[in-house]
Design an enzyme around this catalytic site. Structure first.
Site, PDB file in Angstrom:
ATOM      1  N   LYS A  38      -2.040  -1.534  -3.778  1.00  0.00           N
ATOM      2  CA  LYS A  38      -2.907  -0.360  -3.789  1.00  0.00           C
ATOM      3  C   LYS A  38      -2.044   0.897  -3.909  1.00  0.00           C
ATOM      4  O   LYS A  38      -1.124   1.054  -3.120  1.00  0.00           O
ATOM      5  CB  LYS A  38      -3.729  -0.309  -2.489  1.00  0.00           C
ATOM      6  CG  LYS A  38      -4.690   0.872  -2.398  1.00  0.00           C
ATOM      7  CD  LYS A  38      -5.437   0.882  -1.060  1.00  0.00           C
ATOM      8  CE  LYS A  38      -6.384   2.070  -0.972  1.00  0.00           C
ATOM      9  NZ  LYS A  38      -7.088   2.140   0.327  1.00  0.00           N
ATOM     10  N   LYS A  58       1.227   9.933   5.561  1.00  0.00           N
ATOM     11  CA  LYS A  58       1.341   8.587   6.130  1.00  0.00           C
ATOM     12  C   LYS A  58       2.602   7.877   5.643  1.00  0.00           C
ATOM     13  O   LYS A  58       2.653   6.641   5.593  1.00  0.00           O
ATOM     14  CB  LYS A  58       0.086   7.782   5.785  1.00  0.00           C
ATOM     15  CG  LYS A  58      -1.197   8.439   6.316  1.00  0.00           C
ATOM     16  CD  LYS A  58      -2.429   7.558   6.100  1.00  0.00           C
ATOM     17  CE  LYS A  58      -3.676   8.212   6.712  1.00  0.00           C
ATOM     18  NZ  LYS A  58      -4.869   7.348   6.618  1.00  0.00           N
ATOM     19  N   ARG A  73     -10.853   9.516   1.183  1.00  0.00           N
ATOM     20  CA  ARG A  73     -10.780  10.169   2.499  1.00  0.00           C
ATOM     21  C   ARG A  73     -11.906  11.166   2.685  1.00  0.00           C
ATOM     22  O   ARG A  73     -12.345  11.411   3.814  1.00  0.00           O
ATOM     23  CB  ARG A  73      -9.402  10.819   2.661  1.00  0.00           C
ATOM     24  CG  ARG A  73      -8.302   9.756   2.808  1.00  0.00           C
ATOM     25  CD  ARG A  73      -6.902  10.326   2.834  1.00  0.00           C
ATOM     26  NE  ARG A  73      -5.918   9.242   2.930  1.00  0.00           N
ATOM     27  CZ  ARG A  73      -4.622   9.389   2.755  1.00  0.00           C
ATOM     28  NH1 ARG A  73      -4.121  10.603   2.492  1.00  0.00           N
ATOM     29  NH2 ARG A  73      -3.807   8.353   2.852  1.00  0.00           N
ATOM     30  N   SER A 124     -10.085   5.254  -5.468  1.00  0.00           N
ATOM     31  CA  SER A 124     -11.036   6.348  -5.703  1.00  0.00           C
ATOM     32  C   SER A 124     -10.511   7.390  -6.681  1.00  0.00           C
ATOM     33  O   SER A 124     -11.265   7.902  -7.519  1.00  0.00           O
ATOM     34  CB  SER A 124     -11.393   7.012  -4.375  1.00  0.00           C
ATOM     35  OG  SER A 124     -10.221   7.516  -3.723  1.00  0.00           O
ATOM     36  N   LYS A 153       0.853  -1.176   0.000  1.00  0.00           N
ATOM     37  CA  LYS A 153       0.000   0.000   0.000  1.00  0.00           C
ATOM     38  C   LYS A 153       0.896   1.234   0.000  1.00  0.00           C
ATOM     39  O   LYS A 153       1.660   1.471   0.938  1.00  0.00           O
ATOM     40  CB  LYS A 153      -0.909   0.010   1.232  1.00  0.00           C
ATOM     41  CG  LYS A 153      -1.871   1.197   1.265  1.00  0.00           C
ATOM     42  CD  LYS A 153      -2.778   1.137   2.487  1.00  0.00           C
ATOM     43  CE  LYS A 153      -3.735   2.318   2.525  1.00  0.00           C
ATOM     44  NZ  LYS A 153      -4.605   2.272   3.720  1.00  0.00           N
ATOM     45  N   TYR A 156     -14.745   0.594  -7.800  1.00  0.00           N
ATOM     46  CA  TYR A 156     -16.045   1.261  -7.694  1.00  0.00           C
ATOM     47  C   TYR A 156     -16.839   1.098  -8.985  1.00  0.00           C
ATOM     48  O   TYR A 156     -18.028   1.414  -9.020  1.00  0.00           O
ATOM     49  CB  TYR A 156     -15.837   2.730  -7.352  1.00  0.00           C
ATOM     50  CG  TYR A 156     -15.041   2.912  -6.073  1.00  0.00           C
ATOM     51  CD1 TYR A 156     -15.649   2.778  -4.826  1.00  0.00           C
ATOM     52  CD2 TYR A 156     -13.669   3.151  -6.110  1.00  0.00           C
ATOM     53  CE1 TYR A 156     -14.914   2.890  -3.658  1.00  0.00           C
ATOM     54  CE2 TYR A 156     -12.922   3.269  -4.954  1.00  0.00           C
ATOM     55  CZ  TYR A 156     -13.546   3.132  -3.722  1.00  0.00           C
ATOM     56  OH  TYR A 156     -12.811   3.231  -2.571  1.00  0.00           O
ATOM     57  N   GLU A 205       7.674  -6.711   1.550  1.00  0.00           N
ATOM     58  CA  GLU A 205       6.458  -6.654   2.365  1.00  0.00           C
ATOM     59  C   GLU A 205       5.540  -7.836   2.054  1.00  0.00           C
ATOM     60  O   GLU A 205       4.971  -8.456   2.961  1.00  0.00           O
ATOM     61  CB  GLU A 205       5.719  -5.340   2.099  1.00  0.00           C
ATOM     62  CG  GLU A 205       6.417  -4.093   2.628  1.00  0.00           C
ATOM     63  CD  GLU A 205       6.153  -3.852   4.103  1.00  0.00           C
ATOM     64  OE1 GLU A 205       5.524  -4.723   4.760  1.00  0.00           O
ATOM     65  OE2 GLU A 205       6.570  -2.797   4.614  1.00  0.00           O
TER      66      GLU A 205
END
Length: 430
Positions: A350, A319, A300, A376, A290, A415, A335
């Site tokens: 992602k 982040k 968000r 998104s 991610k 979506y 990871e």
């Protein structure tokens, strides 16, 4: 003595294409001598038999030769009738033996040789839920709404089932008054996410429900982990609550929990916590790669989960200390390998399209299913371009989703899941 055409010789006739067939030679006792460019016509090529007369063999040859002539004639007429623009040069005098375009000439051939398929069963539909009965449109994501946990949520899942989309992932819009710096609401058995999971499983027991395991929807400071006053995101302390969150989601009926927090070691801890609670069949879809991406903005807004300001508290505005650097590829492989070792059942990348190379890398490294989140921002870009008439929405969306599949993703969170499934149905019905 009469001679007949053995099966091997008949096969040669049928497989010879439009080769030139000549001379039913009496000197060979009625066996056929074949002449075709690049092939010898030795008697061994045609074997003797014991039945039909040689006149039948000759008739077959003549009939097949006529058919080949007609086929060539039609092709020649078609090419002769086509026109070329004035000024077109003569063909370049080169010998091209390998022409890949031959396999793309017809729809039937293109369909046969297609290497990648896209099905409604590949999709997971993300669902935003909130308290209340009305659906609330999300301005930056046209066509997407926050759904009432007892109303619109079930209507949307019902529509998905009819279209063949049998997997969903739930994201709760937690009321602000329930958010705290330690995010205890995340494991409330009567919380919004838990009720949404339960509602779906009661109404549609065959739908596979995925969840989001992270603190940001419940954290008043907007981060995926607990924030210390100096701005450090606490890793091990956060995992303690992530484990409680995952178990509460499993108790509500979740089929897969999906840690999106990017804390070190959380997959192994979640696996141990689920097993200890008796949920050995609940899977883990890990957000393994991610990235700290700019493409999350509309999401968000949907959850109101941006990092916040708190007096006397240093809160990072990004982040980057736990999500991955967009410049890094090998880090994603590391990871993912760690998550697989710790017990993940699905590995996720992602966002999706900006990281197709990472999807391919994980696909080649692991035998686990690979998921990709068409996020998104990717959705919003396609919607905006389509609404302005800059792109053909259907073609652009299906190309985007196909590229994600081609890169190696078995699972696509998008979506566009309902619309894409509808387009697939329409295409199949044609």
């Amino acid at each position: 003595m009469e001679r007949s055409l053995r099966p091997a010789a008949a096969a040669m006739i049928l497989g010879a294409g439009c080769a030139t067939f000549v001379n039913v030679a009496p000197s060979l006792g009625g066996s056929m001598a074949l002449k075709r460019p690049g092939l010898s016509s030795s008697p061994a090529s045609v074997q003797e038999g014991k039945s039909a007369p040689r006149s039948l063999a000759a008739g077959l040859v003549g009939l097949f030769s006529i058919s080949c002539f007609k086929a060539r004639s039609k092709s020649t007429v078609k090419a002769r009738d086509a026109r070329i623009p004035e000024g077109t040069p003569a063909p370049h005098p080169m010998s091209i033996r390998k022409r890949p375009r031959r396999n793309r000439r017809s729809p039937a051939a293109r369909d046969m040789f297609s290497e990648t398929t896209l099905k409604a069963s590949n999709f997971i539909l993300p669902l935003f839920v909130h308290e209340g009965t009305d659906d609330i449109p999300i301005s930056s994501m046209p066509g997407v709404s926050r759904l009432g946990v007892d109303t619109g949520l079930l209507q949307t899942v019902g529509e998905a089932v009819k279209l063949g989309v049998m997997s969903v992932v739930v994201f709760p819009k937690t009321p602000d008054e329930l958010k705290t710096q330690t995010a205890e609401e995340c494991f409330n058995p009567d919380g919004l996410a838990q009720r949404a999971i339960s509602n779906i499983k009661k109404a549609f027991p065959d739908v596979v429900v995925y969840t989001d395991v992270a603190l940001d929807p419940y954290n008043s400071l907007g981060h995926d982990g607990i924030v210390r006053s100096d701005g450090v995101i606490l890793n091990d302390e956060t995992i303690a609550y992530l484990c409680k969150q995952a178990v509460s989601q499993a108790e509500a009926g979740a089929d897969y929990v999906s840690p999106s927090d990017m804390m070190d070691g959380r997959v192994g801890a979640l696996r141990d916590a689920l097993d200890a609670a008796g949920f050995t069949d609940v899977g883990i879809m890990s957000y393994s790669a991610k990235y700290a991406s700019a493409f999350y903005g509309p999401f968000r807004e949907a959850l109101d989960s941006n990092p916040a300001v708190a007096e006397g508290w240093k809160v990072p505005d990004g982040k980057e200390t736990y999500q991955q650097d967009p410049a890094n590829y090998k880090e994603a492989l590391l990871e993912a390998a760690l998550d697989e070792e710790e017990g993940a059942d699905i590995l996720m990348v992602k966002p999706a399209m900006p990281y197709l190379d990472v999807i391919k890398g994980l696909h080649e490294q692991s035998n686990l299913p690979i998921a990709a989140y068409h996020v998104s921002g990717e959705y919003a870009m396609l919607k905006a371009a389509a609404q302005n008439g800059w792109l053909d929405e259907k073609r652009a969306v299906m190309e985007a989703l196909m590229s994600i599949r081609r890169a190696g993703a078995t699972v696509i969170l998008t979506y566009y899941a309902l619309q894409a499934a509808r387009w697939l149905q329409e295409d199949k019905a044609k």
